[in-house]
Write an enzyme that holds these catalytic residues in place. Structure first.
Site, mmCIF file in Angstrom:
data_model
loop_
_atom_site.group_PDB
_atom_site.id
_atom_site.type_symbol
_atom_site.label_atom_id
_atom_site.label_comp_id
_atom_site.label_asym_id
_atom_site.label_seq_id
_atom_site.Cartn_x
_atom_site.Cartn_y
_atom_site.Cartn_z
ATOM 1 N N PRO A 119 -55.512 -25.925 31.583
ATOM 2 C CA PRO A 119 -55.116 -25.861 32.998
ATOM 3 C C PRO A 119 -56.168 -25.322 33.970
ATOM 4 C CG PRO A 119 -54.159 -24.043 31.811
ATOM 5 C CD PRO A 119 -54.869 -24.887 30.789
ATOM 6 N N CYS A 120 -57.250 -26.067 34.135
ATOM 7 C CA CYS A 120 -58.290 -25.659 35.074
ATOM 8 C C CYS A 120 -57.786 -25.668 36.513
ATOM 9 C CB CYS A 120 -59.528 -26.539 34.915
ATOM 10 S SG CYS A 120 -59.218 -28.301 35.085
#
Length: 150
Positions: A119-120
């Site tokens: 989850p950047c």
């Protein structure tokens, strides 16, 4: 050998790529190649579909990503950011024990090959701003809003 498949999402088409060992790429695309899926792409597709439906918060698909040792260290740290939460690049730099590497963390974040799964999009600027996102800031804003609404 590489396998791939596509998934239509509320944010557009996603191309999933995998090896026999794990998922290697999740990217938004306009190009829709003929699919050659495997069990990994099938599993990722099911989990991503459930994520967009609001039913999945954590992914359990195995990964087989290419990157430097530093990038992989950053990506492992990104994977620890809880669903619906955000943190700053500085927080990730501190978590990996390299507090002066804020810019390098930002660069590694931008090279994350498995969007959403790692989850950047949950990393924001220190001032709370939605800084860059390889798939577009509009998509980043949508993903954060989607997670916070669940």
């Amino acid at each position: 050998m590489h396998f791939h498949d596509t998934l239509e999402t509320p944010l557009g088409q996603i191309l999933l790529a995998a090896t026999a060992q794990g998922l290697s790429s999740v990217v938004f695309t306009e190009r829709v190649p003929d699919g050659r899926p495997n069990t990994i792409t099938d599993r990722a597709k099911r989990q991503l579909r459930a994520y967009f439906d609001g039913d999945v918060r954590d992914f359990s698909v195995p990964l087989d990503v290419a990157g430097t040792a530093f990038q992989k260290q950053v990506w492992r740290a990104l994977a620890t950011i809880e669903y619906g939460r955000t943190c700053a690049y500085r927080d990730i730099a501190e978590q990996i024990g390299n507090p002066k590497a804020v810019r390098a963390v930002g660069l590694a974040n931008g090279k994350n090959p498995v969007a959403i799964i790692v989850p950047c999009h949950r990393v924001i600027g220190a001032d709370g701003s939605l800084t860059g996102y390889a798939s577009g800031v509009d998509r980043k804003a949508w993903l954060l809003k989607h997670e916070q609404a669940q």
